[in-house]
Design a protein around this motif. Structure first.
Motif, short mmCIF file in Angstrom:
data_model
loop_
_atom_site.label_atom_id
_atom_site.label_comp_id
_atom_site.label_asym_id
_atom_site.label_seq_id
_atom_site.Cartn_x
_atom_site.Cartn_y
_atom_site.Cartn_z
N SER A 1 0.82 -1.21 0.00
CA SER A 1 0.00 0.00 0.00
C SER A 1 0.86 1.26 0.00
O SER A 1 0.57 2.23 -0.73
N LEU A 2 1.92 1.28 0.79
CA LEU A 2 2.80 2.45 0.85
C LEU A 2 3.48 2.70 -0.49
O LEU A 2 3.61 3.85 -0.93
N ALA A 3 3.93 1.63 -1.13
CA ALA A 3 4.57 1.78 -2.44
C ALA A 3 3.63 2.44 -3.44
O ALA A 3 4.02 3.32 -4.22
N GLU A 4 2.36 2.03 -3.41
CA GLU A 4 1.37 2.61 -4.31
C GLU A 4 1.06 4.06 -3.95
O GLU A 4 0.84 4.90 -4.83
N THR A 5 1.06 4.38 -2.64
CA THR A 5 0.73 5.73 -2.19
C THR A 5 1.75 6.75 -2.65
O THR A 5 1.40 7.83 -3.15
N VAL A 6 3.04 6.44 -2.49
CA VAL A 6 4.08 7.45 -2.76
C VAL A 6 4.61 7.42 -4.19
O VAL A 6 5.32 8.35 -4.60
N ALA A 7 4.28 6.39 -4.95
CA ALA A 7 4.82 6.28 -6.32
C ALA A 7 4.56 7.53 -7.17
O ALA A 7 5.47 7.99 -7.88
N PRO A 8 3.37 8.13 -7.13
CA PRO A 8 3.11 9.28 -8.00
C PRO A 8 3.95 10.52 -7.66
O PRO A 8 4.05 11.43 -8.49
N VAL A 9 4.50 10.59 -6.44
CA VAL A 9 5.26 11.79 -6.04
C VAL A 9 6.72 11.47 -5.72
O VAL A 9 7.43 12.29 -5.14
N SER A 10 7.18 10.29 -6.11
CA SER A 10 8.52 9.85 -5.70
C SER A 10 9.65 10.67 -6.32
O SER A 10 10.77 10.67 -5.81
N ASP A 11 9.36 11.41 -7.39
CA ASP A 11 10.42 12.20 -8.04
C ASP A 11 10.47 13.63 -7.54
O ASP A 11 11.31 14.41 -7.99
N LYS A 12 9.62 14.00 -6.61
CA LYS A 12 9.56 15.39 -6.13
C LYS A 12 10.48 15.55 -4.91
O LYS A 12 10.31 14.87 -3.91
N PRO A 13 11.43 16.49 -4.96
CA PRO A 13 12.37 16.65 -3.84
C PRO A 13 11.72 17.33 -2.64
O PRO A 13 10.89 18.22 -2.79
N PHE A 14 12.11 16.91 -1.44
CA PHE A 14 11.61 17.55 -0.23
C PHE A 14 12.70 17.56 0.83
O PHE A 14 13.69 16.83 0.76
N VAL A 15 12.50 18.40 1.83
CA VAL A 15 13.45 18.56 2.93
C VAL A 15 12.76 18.17 4.22
O VAL A 15 11.57 18.45 4.42
N VAL A 16 13.49 17.50 5.12
CA VAL A 16 12.94 17.03 6.39
C VAL A 16 13.62 17.74 7.55
O VAL A 16 14.69 18.33 7.40
N PHE A 17 13.01 17.66 8.73
CA PHE A 17 13.55 18.35 9.89
C PHE A 17 14.88 17.75 10.32
O PHE A 17 15.87 18.45 10.49
N HIS A 18 14.90 16.44 10.52
CA HIS A 18 16.19 15.80 10.81
C HIS A 18 16.30 14.50 10.03
O HIS A 18 15.31 13.95 9.57
N ASP A 19 17.51 14.05 9.85
CA ASP A 19 17.80 12.98 8.90
C ASP A 19 17.40 11.62 9.48
O ASP A 19 18.25 10.83 9.90
N ALA A 20 16.09 11.35 9.46
CA ALA A 20 15.57 10.13 10.07
C ALA A 20 14.90 9.20 9.07
O ALA A 20 14.35 8.18 9.47
N TYR A 21 14.94 9.55 7.78
CA TYR A 21 14.02 8.89 6.84
C TYR A 21 14.70 8.04 5.76
O TYR A 21 14.04 7.61 4.82
N GLN A 22 16.01 7.78 5.89
CA GLN A 22 16.65 7.13 4.76
C GLN A 22 16.19 5.68 4.58
O GLN A 22 16.24 5.16 3.46
N TYR A 23 15.68 5.03 5.63
CA TYR A 23 15.13 3.69 5.43
C TYR A 23 13.85 3.75 4.59
O TYR A 23 13.62 2.90 3.73
N PHE A 24 13.02 4.76 4.85
CA PHE A 24 11.81 4.96 4.03
C PHE A 24 12.21 5.34 2.61
O PHE A 24 11.65 4.83 1.63
N GLU A 25 13.22 6.21 2.47
CA GLU A 25 13.74 6.59 1.14
C GLU A 25 14.19 5.36 0.36
O GLU A 25 13.86 5.18 -0.81
N HIS A 26 14.99 4.56 1.02
CA HIS A 26 15.61 3.41 0.36
C HIS A 26 14.56 2.40 -0.08
O HIS A 26 14.66 1.82 -1.16
N ARG A 27 13.54 2.21 0.74
CA ARG A 27 12.51 1.23 0.41
C ARG A 27 11.60 1.71 -0.71
O ARG A 27 11.24 0.93 -1.61
#
Length: 335
Positions: free
Chosen positions: A214-240
């Motif tokens: 479900s998550l893969a389907e949710t973010v697929a349409p916006v996966s090419d859009k760059p964004f900035v996060v508060f602190h560097d906690a998301y690289q596992y989500f990025e990688h997946r």
């Protein structure tokens, strides 16, 4: 008073029915891990949670009630000293025979090296795998973002700060690996309830697989859009899920950026064309409005440690679904 046949029958059934074995006293450090443990223990018992409410493990101070819970524990689950540094000495000081399980050492985890300095280099559009961990997609030194599969279990929390990013639960496959280690530990400590733990693990794995799809389907349409996060906690989500984090405002939540750093981030948001900048509920939201001022970037909120969610078996799924939904909502609205 004479016993009726019905009462005799009920008494016989009660005496002959196997009683549930008493659940072990289990203590868990943070909400996402507590959710996985609670799922495995459903129908058997409820684990205790140390970092409750909106508190962050990065800045948490132990309470007397936490120390008492640890001393009474049969099992303690935590990620490791690289995340819950406040627990390192209290775990060393445990006087009882508690089994302490450092889930960052669970077999089967994919572990990514910690990134230092914030990810602020633009992506190479010609690199088809510029989102992958092996690609070093944010321009850090060669070891940044490198994936490593852990094949050893056990517990040793004397190794100091981890070289790995400790937000490992943000990849559902890592959550499955952690859940397997949780089930194994509980079955060893409490063999009378081993069958229940195993059945719960099987259900949890199926539910995580559904979440992953479900998550893969949710973010697929916006996966090419760059964004900035508060602190560097998301690289596992990025990688997946191959989403595109352009940078972080501060790598360490304990240290807020100074004026020069904020000016640099502001400039990079404009240079990189970052579509959204995401705050977190535990930390200072004013920074987000400061760094996006004068840029077309929008603001959103991500909650990687579930500060705003109620603890329990469903929390992990709500946490991950909320991240996916927040990304999609903010990034899609910036078209």
């Amino acid at each position: 008073m004479k016993s009726t046949p019905a009462l005799l029958l009920a008494s016989t059934i009660l005496l002959s029915s196997p009683a549930w074995a008493e659940a072990p006293n289990v203590v868990v450090s943070i909400k996402p891990i507590h959710s996985l443990v609670a799922s495995i223990m459903q129908g058997v018992g409820e684990p205790s949670l140390i970092v409750e409410g909106g508190a962050s493990p990065h800045t948490y101070n132990m309470k007397p009630s936490n120390a008492a819970a640890l001393q009474a524990a049969k099992v303690v689950f935590w990620v490791g000293p690289g995340l819950e540094a406040f627990l390192d000495k209290p775990l060393d000081a445990l006087s009882g025979g508690a089994k302490v399980v450092e889930l960052s050492e669970a077999p089967g985890l994919e572990k990514l090296k910690f990134r230092e300095g914030g990810a602020f280099e633009p992506h190479d559009d010609g690199d088809e795998d510029h989102h992958g961990a092996e690609a070093g997609h944010d321009g850090h030194d060669d070891h940044a973002g490198e994936a490593e599969a852990s094949d050893e279990g056990g517990h040793d929390h004397h190794h100091g700060e981890s070289e790995f990013d400790m937000h490992m639960w943000l990849d559902p496959m890592n959550a499955k690996a952690m859940a397997a280690e949780i089930e194994k530990t509980l079955a060893e400590v409490d063999p009378a309830n081993a069958a229940a733990y195993k059945a719960n693990l099987d259900k949890l794995k199926q539910r995580i697989d559904t979440l992953d799809k479900s998550l893969a389907e949710t973010v697929a349409p916006v996966s090419d859009k760059p964004f900035v996060v508060f602190h560097d906690a998301y690289q596992y989500f990025e990688h997946r899920y191959k989403v595109r984090v352009a940078g972080s405002i501060t790598v360490s939540p304990e240290v807020l950026p100074g004026a020069e750093r904020i000016s640099e981030i502001h400039a990079k948001i404009a240079d990189l064309g970052a579509t959204c900048v995401f705050a977190e509920p535990q930390f200072e939201p004013k920074l987000i409005s400061v760094v996006i001022e004068g840029t077309p970037a929008k603001s959103g909120t991500l909650d990687p440690e579930a500060a705003t969610l109620e603890s329990g078996p469903d929390l992990y799924f709500q946490l991950m679904e909320n991240i996916g939904a927040s990304l999609k909502s903010c990034l899609a609205s910036a078209d």
